[in-house]
Motif scaffolding. Structure first.
Motif, PDB file in Angstrom:
ATOM      1  N   GLY A 179       0.503  -1.218   0.116  1.00  0.00           N
ATOM      2  CA  GLY A 179      -0.025   0.058   0.018  1.00  0.00           C
ATOM      3  C   GLY A 179       0.669   1.274   0.167  1.00  0.00           C
ATOM      4  O   GLY A 179       0.046   2.185   0.256  1.00  0.00           O
ATOM      5  N   ALA A 180       1.454   1.347  -0.172  1.00  0.00           N
ATOM      6  CA  ALA A 180       3.033   2.188  -0.558  1.00  0.00           C
ATOM      7  C   ALA A 180       2.692   2.951  -1.224  1.00  0.00           C
ATOM      8  O   ALA A 180       2.685   2.685  -2.116  1.00  0.00           O
ATOM      9  CB  ALA A 180       4.160   1.825   0.075  1.00  0.00           C
ATOM     10  N   SER A 181       2.526   4.257  -1.118  1.00  0.00           N
ATOM     11  CA  SER A 181       2.756   5.697  -2.563  1.00  0.00           C
ATOM     12  C   SER A 181       4.845   5.202  -3.531  1.00  0.00           C
ATOM     13  O   SER A 181       5.503   4.831  -2.458  1.00  0.00           O
ATOM     14  CB  SER A 181       3.077   6.219  -2.223  1.00  0.00           C
ATOM     15  N   PRO A 182       4.778   5.949  -5.010  1.00  0.00           N
ATOM     16  CA  PRO A 182       6.106   5.509  -5.019  1.00  0.00           C
ATOM     17  C   PRO A 182       6.922   6.263  -4.156  1.00  0.00           C
ATOM     18  O   PRO A 182       8.011   5.410  -4.043  1.00  0.00           O
ATOM     19  CB  PRO A 182       5.871   6.160  -6.694  1.00  0.00           C
ATOM     20  N   LEU A 183       6.436   7.734  -3.997  1.00  0.00           N
ATOM     21  CA  LEU A 183       7.524   8.202  -2.740  1.00  0.00           C
ATOM     22  C   LEU A 183       7.874   7.747  -1.699  1.00  0.00           C
ATOM     23  O   LEU A 183       8.971   7.591  -1.380  1.00  0.00           O
ATOM     24  CB  LEU A 183       7.442   9.589  -2.721  1.00  0.00           C
ATOM     25  N   ARG A 184       7.129   6.986  -0.982  1.00  0.00           N
ATOM     26  CA  ARG A 184       6.964   6.427   0.373  1.00  0.00           C
ATOM     27  C   ARG A 184       8.440   5.842  -0.081  1.00  0.00           C
ATOM     28  O   ARG A 184       8.814   4.622   0.479  1.00  0.00           O
ATOM     29  CB  ARG A 184       5.741   5.632   0.555  1.00  0.00           C
ATOM     30  N   THR A 185       7.564   4.289  -1.279  1.00  0.00           N
ATOM     31  CA  THR A 185       8.982   3.275  -0.957  1.00  0.00           C
ATOM     32  C   THR A 185      10.017   3.746  -1.110  1.00  0.00           C
ATOM     33  O   THR A 185      10.739   3.255  -1.129  1.00  0.00           O
ATOM     34  CB  THR A 185       7.909   2.787  -2.666  1.00  0.00           C
ATOM     35  N   VAL A 186      10.270   4.359  -2.390  1.00  0.00           N
ATOM     36  CA  VAL A 186      11.467   5.695  -2.768  1.00  0.00           C
ATOM     37  C   VAL A 186      11.924   5.446  -1.251  1.00  0.00           C
ATOM     38  O   VAL A 186      13.330   4.940  -1.053  1.00  0.00           O
ATOM     39  CB  VAL A 186      11.946   6.152  -3.536  1.00  0.00           C
ATOM     40  N   MET A 187      11.242   6.193  -0.556  1.00  0.00           N
ATOM     41  CA  MET A 187      12.208   7.250   0.981  1.00  0.00           C
ATOM     42  C   MET A 187      11.736   5.808   1.906  1.00  0.00           C
ATOM     43  O   MET A 187      13.285   5.819   2.691  1.00  0.00           O
ATOM     44  CB  MET A 187      10.886   8.190   1.876  1.00  0.00           C
ATOM     45  N   THR A 188      11.205   4.839   1.764  1.00  0.00           N
ATOM     46  CA  THR A 188      11.083   3.752   2.929  1.00  0.00           C
ATOM     47  C   THR A 188      11.601   2.147   2.715  1.00  0.00           C
ATOM     48  O   THR A 188      12.477   1.531   3.618  1.00  0.00           O
ATOM     49  CB  THR A 188      10.106   3.055   3.752  1.00  0.00           C
ATOM     50  N   VAL A 189      12.421   1.942   1.469  1.00  0.00           N
ATOM     51  CA  VAL A 189      13.156   0.598   1.133  1.00  0.00           C
ATOM     52  C   VAL A 189      13.878   1.072  -0.004  1.00  0.00           C
ATOM     53  O   VAL A 189      14.554   0.744   0.008  1.00  0.00           O
ATOM     54  CB  VAL A 189      11.548   0.112  -0.099  1.00  0.00           C
ATOM     55  N   THR A 190      13.862   1.443  -1.328  1.00  0.00           N
ATOM     56  CA  THR A 190      14.975   2.066  -1.879  1.00  0.00           C
ATOM     57  C   THR A 190      16.014   2.999  -1.605  1.00  0.00           C
ATOM     58  O   THR A 190      17.395   2.053  -1.221  1.00  0.00           O
ATOM     59  CB  THR A 190      14.106   2.561  -3.492  1.00  0.00           C
ATOM     60  N   PHE A 191      15.952   3.845  -0.483  1.00  0.00           N
ATOM     61  CA  PHE A 191      16.846   4.456  -0.213  1.00  0.00           C
ATOM     62  C   PHE A 191      17.204   3.677   0.726  1.00  0.00           C
ATOM     63  O   PHE A 191      18.840   4.071   0.993  1.00  0.00           O
ATOM     64  CB  PHE A 191      16.184   5.513   0.665  1.00  0.00           C
ATOM     65  N   PRO A 192      17.171   3.794   1.974  1.00  0.00           N
ATOM     66  CA  PRO A 192      17.684   2.616   3.153  1.00  0.00           C
ATOM     67  C   PRO A 192      18.326   1.446   2.415  1.00  0.00           C
ATOM     68  O   PRO A 192      19.404   1.145   2.749  1.00  0.00           O
ATOM     69  CB  PRO A 192      17.010   2.206   3.908  1.00  0.00           C
ATOM     70  N   ASN A 211      11.358  -2.234 -12.392  1.00  0.00           N
ATOM     71  CA  ASN A 211      10.023  -2.008 -12.162  1.00  0.00           C
ATOM     72  C   ASN A 211      10.490  -0.297 -12.524  1.00  0.00           C
ATOM     73  O   ASN A 211      10.873   0.164 -11.879  1.00  0.00           O
ATOM     74  CB  ASN A 211       9.092  -2.312 -11.019  1.00  0.00           C
ATOM     75  N   ILE A 212       9.347   0.344 -13.364  1.00  0.00           N
ATOM     76  CA  ILE A 212       9.400   1.825 -13.769  1.00  0.00           C
ATOM     77  C   ILE A 212       8.238   2.070 -13.030  1.00  0.00           C
ATOM     78  O   ILE A 212       7.253   1.567 -13.592  1.00  0.00           O
ATOM     79  CB  ILE A 212       9.482   1.414 -15.389  1.00  0.00           C
ATOM     80  N   VAL A 213       9.329   3.359 -12.766  1.00  0.00           N
ATOM     81  CA  VAL A 213       7.675   4.214 -11.565  1.00  0.00           C
ATOM     82  C   VAL A 213       7.513   4.708 -12.842  1.00  0.00           C
ATOM     83  O   VAL A 213       8.075   5.640 -13.636  1.00  0.00           O
ATOM     84  CB  VAL A 213       8.655   4.235 -11.298  1.00  0.00           C
ATOM     85  N   GLU A 214       6.076   5.435 -12.956  1.00  0.00           N
ATOM     86  CA  GLU A 214       5.350   5.892 -13.818  1.00  0.00           C
ATOM     87  C   GLU A 214       5.489   7.499 -13.058  1.00  0.00           C
ATOM     88  O   GLU A 214       5.021   7.419 -12.006  1.00  0.00           O
ATOM     89  CB  GLU A 214       3.891   5.722 -14.448  1.00  0.00           C
ATOM     90  N   LEU A 215       5.876   8.551 -14.367  1.00  0.00           N
ATOM     91  CA  LEU A 215       5.833  10.239 -13.058  1.00  0.00           C
ATOM     92  C   LEU A 215       4.472  10.566 -12.926  1.00  0.00           C
ATOM     93  O   LEU A 215       4.399  12.025 -12.530  1.00  0.00           O
ATOM     94  CB  LEU A 215       7.507   9.779 -13.436  1.00  0.00           C
ATOM     95  N   GLY A 216       4.019   9.984 -14.558  1.00  0.00           N
ATOM     96  CA  GLY A 216       2.627  10.594 -14.657  1.00  0.00           C
ATOM     97  C   GLY A 216       2.389  12.106 -14.851  1.00  0.00           C
ATOM     98  O   GLY A 216       3.554  12.176 -15.946  1.00  0.00           O
TER      99      GLY A 216
END
Lengths: 568, 283
Positions: free
Chosen positions: A195-208, A301-306
């Protein structure tokens, strides 16, 4: 019946062991002689005076405010370049690697290519653009915003940080991009499905998960910026901003024994900073186990920037314009400008400096020197790289990590330190005198750039499953034949790429060449530097443009050769 | 005639013993399967026969020729063995024809003969239409067949297969089992087959060698291994089984809770009985 003794010659365990041992000893000996021993001697000299162990030299050099300032400037500029470099590189790497931003491939090539450009080219460009009185960009910005005076002055600490950042962030960009490509995309998918948004995913998963690579990337920028000589000497000198590297070279140029001693102590300071950082970074990268490097060809997976797709693309385009296109174009335009006080126009246009570049014997000779030294370094270097790749990926030979470690150590040592250490030990004092020869340049280039070649070949070799070679053996081919038919065709593109990765930086090398050159062995990097500082910026710009063209051509060639797998 | 004779083979990696003393003769045209869980030593065994590993002690003979012994070691390229690797090891820079033709080129076979033989072998593995494809244009199953064709093209004495089907999907795995068996019969070749899949072992083999932790547990026909497992490990590894503890005496086993099961084993005293589900009859 014990037949066929004659067949047992191919894999005789004892003699092949000796070959491996001999190779390891030979490579290690080379590095011990030209890297470890000179550096050890440098350290020894800085701590040992007439009466044994002493900190006298350090005390003396740091009583001069000039040196204190240099140390402070080095730490500030390298530190801030590191912070800004990572702040630029992480979002860029993410946008280029993980989103549907327009022109991702193009931007990637562009940013990675900057890595191959000698940093002093950036200094030359920004000197022209942000000169406090006549800088083109300064004048333009003042006009645009109706300012009463020019907004920027390149001859400041800030200017130095700006140029260092714009020329060292690609180091971080490449490191972070690679780690991002290797990251298992299902980790991010798991976050999204939770349920995390793309930005939240970046901050909580990708970045760490990326954090260790980000730290490693930052430290790489720090060490490179701290040991850079070209940028601070071109930009710092007019503004009287010294760094450790410029001070070291000043001391060496003094030429006295005391000057050399002081240079040694400063070099050891730089080495301590560098090795401390190297240690921290291996410590962090060593604990990087939790970065999931999954098997082959995971499609990230490619994030769509919309709705952000267009604005973000525009922003990155602007960045590329300011940081890559405008500086390079400036250098190229400078090489055609008759009168530097006026902008380039049809009346202010000349090909004179290109004529000089292509005809003046002094320049051509230095180009020839660089070509010879860089080709030799690249050729010997790539041979060592291939042997090391074989030892590391195909054998369990004892001690094979020793040369590997020494090669890494060499590349982590600041250029100015390598060169100074070679001067101190290889000018006859200990029976070897290669000072004032091209050999000392070749040796220095190899010590500094061997790692780039080795990494490339090792990664290619480790991607070739040993069973491919075993299949050749079982098909009846002797191992030499199997190597020729199977291994070589598969690693050939990487071997070529590795050769150029050693060749290019050696070809335009400045720092070590500045210390090691003699009248007969000037290099093109040093020649360019002399023209830039003393004679003619236009001639220097023509040389720099020539180098830029070479970089682009090599990059294109590598892309073709390896079908896009290798550029840089 | 292509037999393989293994005499007192052991293998150590440093101080770790990965194969305990093992002797066996694989006879001509026999289909032998080395079966066991991962890390049991079966692949090491196969690689010693191929010549990629050298036994620490012992002797390997192919037919009457010593290929590995105290002071003899014939490298893999001179053993005339065909081998299919788990990862296929199809060379990505050569097309199907060149992959398969390679062993013949090494033997300096005449060009026209190479063409005929490659075409024939590709026919046998149903790959004829793909002769000029590159490996990356083939499916996993097709790459598998290329590897098989390459292993067979030079009429080797022995064919070694290292978990050849483990990367294929279930359906294809089943088809390939029959094809491999078919090819073995057609070519009349001795096959040593490594797998951790009991179904493959039982379906294809003449004899199965069950390994665990470097120790050979049992060497026998599939049927005997299933119906007369030598020990608890073999019984458990092959087929569905439950174990019951009890005391055996003439014709029955007395369980701890007092129940009695009839049996026709020869053993008496404390026993562990392996019960196959299909052998249980409910009255």
């Amino acid at each position: 019946m014990k037949s066929n003794r004659s067949h047992s010659y191919l894999l005789p365990p004892t003699s092949s062991l000796n070959i491996k041992a001999a190779l390891i000893v030979a490579i290690a000996a080379f590095l011990l002689l030209f890297n470890v021993w000179p550096m050890s001697y440098l350290i020894f000299r800085s701590f040992v005076g007439e009466g044994g162990f002493t900190l006298e030299t350090f005390k003396r050099i740091y009583t001069y405010p000039l040196n204190w300032n240099a140390l402070r400037n080095t730490l500030i500029t390298a530190g801030l370049s590191m912070v800004f470099g990572v702040m630029i590189a992480f979002p860029l790497a993410w946008l280029v690697g993980r989103t549907d931003m327009y022109g991702r491939k193009f931007f990637r090539t562009l940013f990675v290519m900057t890595y191959m450009v000698p940093p002093y080219v950036g200094a030359m460009a920004w000197l022209r653009l942000l000169n406090p009185r006549v800088g083109t960009m300064n004048v333009f910005l003042a006009k645009l915003f109706g300012l009463s005076e020019n907004p920027f002055n390149i001859y400041t600490l800030g200017g130095l940080i700006w140029v260092l950042t714009t020329f060292y962030y690609p180091y971080a960009f490449i490191t972070i991009s690679r780690a991002m490509e290797k990251m298992d995309p299902s980790l991010e998918e798991a976050s999204k499905i939770s349920g995390a948004s793309p930005l939240r995913t970046v901050m909580t998963v990708t970045f760490p998960i990326m954090l260790p690579s980000i730290v490693a990337a930052g430290l790489l920028v720090f060490v490179s910026a701290a040991s850079c000589y070209g940028i601070p000497s071109i930009i710092g000198a007019p503004g009287q901003i010294d760094t450790i590297t410029t001070r070291i070279i000043d001391y060496v140029y003094v030429g006295s024994a005391e000057g050399l001693n002081d240079a040694t102590a400063l070099a050891v300071s730089l080495m301590i900073i560098g090795n401390l950082v190297l240690y921290v970074s291996t410590f962090i990268c060593g604990s990087r186990q939790y970065v999931t490097v999954s098997g082959k060809s995971t499609r990230p997976n490619i994030v769509e920037l919309g709705k952000w797709r267009v604005p973000v693309t525009i922003l990155v385009t602007l960045f590329a314009l300011v940081v890559v296109v405008i500086p390079f174009a400036t250098v190229a335009m400078t090489s055609f400008t008759k009168n530097l006080g006026k902008p380039l126009s049809s009346t202010n246009f000349t090909t004179r400096y290109w004529n000089i570049l292509l005809t003046r014997k002094g320049i051509l000779d230095t180009a020839k020197n660089s070509l010879i030294a860089a080709s030799a370094a690249a050729t010997f270097g790539i041979i060592i790289s291939c042997v090391m790749a074989w030892l590391l990926t195909r054998t369990k030979a004892k001690g094979r990590q020793i040369p590997d470690f020494l090669i890494t150590l060499g590349s982590g040592t600041p250029s100015v330190v390598i060169a100074l250490a070679l001067i101190m030990t290889m000018s006859g004092r200990f029976g070897i005198n290669i000072y004032n020869t091209l050999t000392i340049m070749i040796v220095a280039y190899m010590v500094k750039y061997l790692l780039m070649g080795m990494r490339t070949v090792v990664s290619a070799m480790s991607q070739i499953h040993p069973s491919l070679e075993e299949a050749a053996l079982i098909s009846g081919a002797e191992w030499q034949r199997g190597f020729w038919d199977v291994t070589l065709p598969l690693i050939a593109p990487s071997v070529v790429a590795g050769w150029f990765l050693i060749f290019m930086p050696s070809f335009y090398e400045l720092t070590m060449s500045t210390l090691l050159y003699s009248t007969d062995t000037k290099t093109i990097g040093y020649e360019l530097f002399t023209y830039q500082t003393y004679h003619s910026q236009q001639t220097a710009s023509a040389i720099a443009t020539g180098i830029l063209i070479m970089v682009v051509a090599v990059n294109w060639l590598l892309n073709k050769l390896t079908k896009g797998e290798f550029s840089i | 005639m292509s037999s393989i004779t293994l005499t007192n083979i052991t293998k150590y990696y440093g101080d770790v013993q990965v194969i305990q003393t093992f002797s066996e003769v694989f006879s001509d045209k026999e289909f032998i399967t080395l079966l066991g869980p991962s890390g049991c030593g079966k692949t090491t065994m196969l690689r010693m026969i191929a010549g990629f590993e050298r036994p620490t002690t012992g002797e390997i003979k192919i037919d009457d020729k010593i290929v590995s012994g105290l002071d003899v070691f014939v490298p893999p390229n001179l053993r005339n063995i065909g081998m299919v690797f788990q990862s296929y090891a199809v060379w990505p820079h050569m097309n199907v024809f060149n992959n398969v033709a390679y062993p013949l080129k090494i033997q300096k076979v005449a060009k026209s003969e190479i063409t005929t033989r490659v075409e024939n072998i590709l026919e046998a593995v149903h790959l004829s239409p793909y002769i000029s494809r590159m490996p990356n244009e083939l499916s996993g199953g097709q790459q598998q067949r290329v590897a098989l064709a390459r292993a067979l093209v030079s009429n080797p004495r022995v064919l070694l297969l290292d978990e050849p089907l483990s990367n294929l999907d279930a359906k294809l795995r089943e088809t390939m089992r029959y094809e491999i068996k078919d090819i073995q019969k057609k070519f009349g070749i001795t096959v040593v087959y490594v797998t951790h899949d009991q179904t493959e072992a039982i379906e294809m083999s003449d004899r199965v060698i069950v390994f665990n932790r470097g120790i050979v547990q049992q060497v026998d026909t599939p049927l005997n291994i299933y119906s007369h497992p030598a020990n608890e490990f073999v019984a458990d590894f092959i087929g569905k089984v439950s174990f019951v503890h009890g005391r055996a005496s003439d014709g029955y086993i007395a369980l701890d809770d007092g129940q009695k099961i009839s049996c026709n084993g020869r053993k008496t005293g404390d026993v562990i009985a392996a019960v196959r589900p299909e052998s249980v009859t409910v009255f």
